[in-house]
Design a protein around this motif. Structure first.
Motif, PDB file in Angstrom:
ATOM      1  N   TYR A   1      -5.285  -3.520   2.396  1.00  0.00           N
ATOM      2  CA  TYR A   1      -5.517  -4.264   3.629  1.00  0.00           C
ATOM      3  C   TYR A   1      -4.401  -5.291   3.721  1.00  0.00           C
ATOM      4  O   TYR A   1      -4.116  -5.997   2.750  1.00  0.00           O
ATOM      5  N   SER A   2      -3.770  -5.358   4.883  1.00  0.00           N
ATOM      6  CA  SER A   2      -2.541  -6.124   5.022  1.00  0.00           C
ATOM      7  C   SER A   2      -2.402  -6.671   6.441  1.00  0.00           C
ATOM      8  O   SER A   2      -3.183  -6.351   7.325  1.00  0.00           O
ATOM      9  N   THR A   3      -1.381  -7.515   6.608  1.00  0.00           N
ATOM     10  CA  THR A   3      -0.918  -7.899   7.943  1.00  0.00           C
ATOM     11  C   THR A   3       0.572  -7.585   7.997  1.00  0.00           C
ATOM     12  O   THR A   3       1.198  -7.348   6.964  1.00  0.00           O
ATOM     13  N   ARG A   4       1.121  -7.619   9.181  1.00  0.00           N
ATOM     14  CA  ARG A   4       2.535  -7.264   9.343  1.00  0.00           C
ATOM     15  C   ARG A   4       3.477  -8.321   8.794  1.00  0.00           C
ATOM     16  O   ARG A   4       4.630  -8.031   8.516  1.00  0.00           O
ATOM     17  N   ILE A   5       3.015  -9.556   8.618  1.00  0.00           N
ATOM     18  CA  ILE A   5       3.919 -10.636   8.217  1.00  0.00           C
ATOM     19  C   ILE A   5       3.574 -11.264   6.869  1.00  0.00           C
ATOM     20  O   ILE A   5       4.143 -12.279   6.492  1.00  0.00           O
TER      21      ILE A   5
ATOM     22  N   PRO B   1       3.848 -12.078   3.185  1.00  0.00           N
ATOM     23  CA  PRO B   1       4.834 -11.883   2.117  1.00  0.00           C
ATOM     24  C   PRO B   1       4.219 -11.333   0.825  1.00  0.00           C
ATOM     25  O   PRO B   1       4.867 -10.571   0.112  1.00  0.00           O
ATOM     26  N   TYR B   2       2.981 -11.693   0.529  1.00  0.00           N
ATOM     27  CA  TYR B   2       2.338 -11.167  -0.672  1.00  0.00           C
ATOM     28  C   TYR B   2       2.019  -9.683  -0.526  1.00  0.00           C
ATOM     29  O   TYR B   2       2.063  -8.937  -1.508  1.00  0.00           O
ATOM     30  N   CYS B   3       1.736  -9.253   0.681  1.00  0.00           N
ATOM     31  CA  CYS B   3       1.519  -7.831   0.941  1.00  0.00           C
ATOM     32  C   CYS B   3       2.811  -7.058   0.691  1.00  0.00           C
ATOM     33  O   CYS B   3       2.804  -5.985   0.080  1.00  0.00           O
ATOM     34  N   MET B   4       3.917  -7.604   1.146  1.00  0.00           N
ATOM     35  CA  MET B   4       5.217  -6.960   0.947  1.00  0.00           C
ATOM     36  C   MET B   4       5.555  -6.885  -0.540  1.00  0.00           C
ATOM     37  O   MET B   4       6.059  -5.872  -1.023  1.00  0.00           O
ATOM     38  N   ARG B   5       5.265  -7.948  -1.267  1.00  0.00           N
ATOM     39  CA  ARG B   5       5.532  -7.960  -2.712  1.00  0.00           C
ATOM     40  C   ARG B   5       4.673  -6.927  -3.432  1.00  0.00           C
ATOM     41  O   ARG B   5       5.146  -6.224  -4.331  1.00  0.00           O
TER      42      ARG B   5
ATOM     43  N   VAL C   1      -5.354 -11.503   2.563  1.00  0.00           N
ATOM     44  CA  VAL C   1      -4.646 -10.255   2.291  1.00  0.00           C
ATOM     45  C   VAL C   1      -3.500 -10.550   1.342  1.00  0.00           C
ATOM     46  O   VAL C   1      -3.034 -11.695   1.284  1.00  0.00           O
ATOM     47  N   PRO C   2      -3.093  -9.585   0.580  1.00  0.00           N
ATOM     48  CA  PRO C   2      -3.581  -8.213   0.558  1.00  0.00           C
ATOM     49  C   PRO C   2      -4.883  -8.088  -0.233  1.00  0.00           C
ATOM     50  O   PRO C   2      -5.180  -8.924  -1.091  1.00  0.00           O
ATOM     51  N   GLN C   3      -5.610  -7.049   0.079  1.00  0.00           N
ATOM     52  CA  GLN C   3      -6.735  -6.602  -0.733  1.00  0.00           C
ATOM     53  C   GLN C   3      -6.426  -5.151  -1.067  1.00  0.00           C
ATOM     54  O   GLN C   3      -6.257  -4.326  -0.171  1.00  0.00           O
ATOM     55  N   ILE C   4      -6.308  -4.866  -2.349  1.00  0.00           N
ATOM     56  CA  ILE C   4      -5.783  -3.592  -2.812  1.00  0.00           C
ATOM     57  C   ILE C   4      -6.873  -2.790  -3.515  1.00  0.00           C
ATOM     58  O   ILE C   4      -7.614  -3.322  -4.338  1.00  0.00           O
TER      59      ILE C   4
END
Length: 84
Positions: free
Chosen positions: A7-11, A13-17, A53-56
């Motif tokens: 689960y993510s958003t488009r912006i 930074p932790y999701c991108m990492r 987010v993120p939730q992985i």
């Protein structure tokens, strides 16, 4: 290899990492963008009890957020999860 959902958003930074870490391990990440779909945000909060987010998820296991993912990697527990 189990499926990996994030689960993510488009912006975020932790999701991108988190995605970069998983990609380095050869994992394809299925992203669910909660900023595009409020119902997915509600579902994420209901399933995880968390609002960030993120939730992985690796397979059916909720591993948590980016810090949780890194901790699993440092402890040597991430690779075995990805190879199940």
């Amino acid at each position: 290899m189990p499926s990996v959902q994030m689960y993510s958003t488009r912006i975020c930074p932790y999701c991108m990492r988190a995605e970069n870490l998983l990609k380095k391990k050869g994992v394809q990440v299925n992203k669910i963008f909660v900023d595009r779909n409020p119902k997915e945000m509600e579902k994420m909060m209901e399933i995880t009890g968390r609002r960030t987010v993120p939730q992985i998820f690796i397979g059916d296991r909720h591993v948590g957020g980016y810090d949780d993912l890194v901790e699993l990697d440092i402890e040597g527990e991430l690779d075995p999860l990805l190879c199940q």
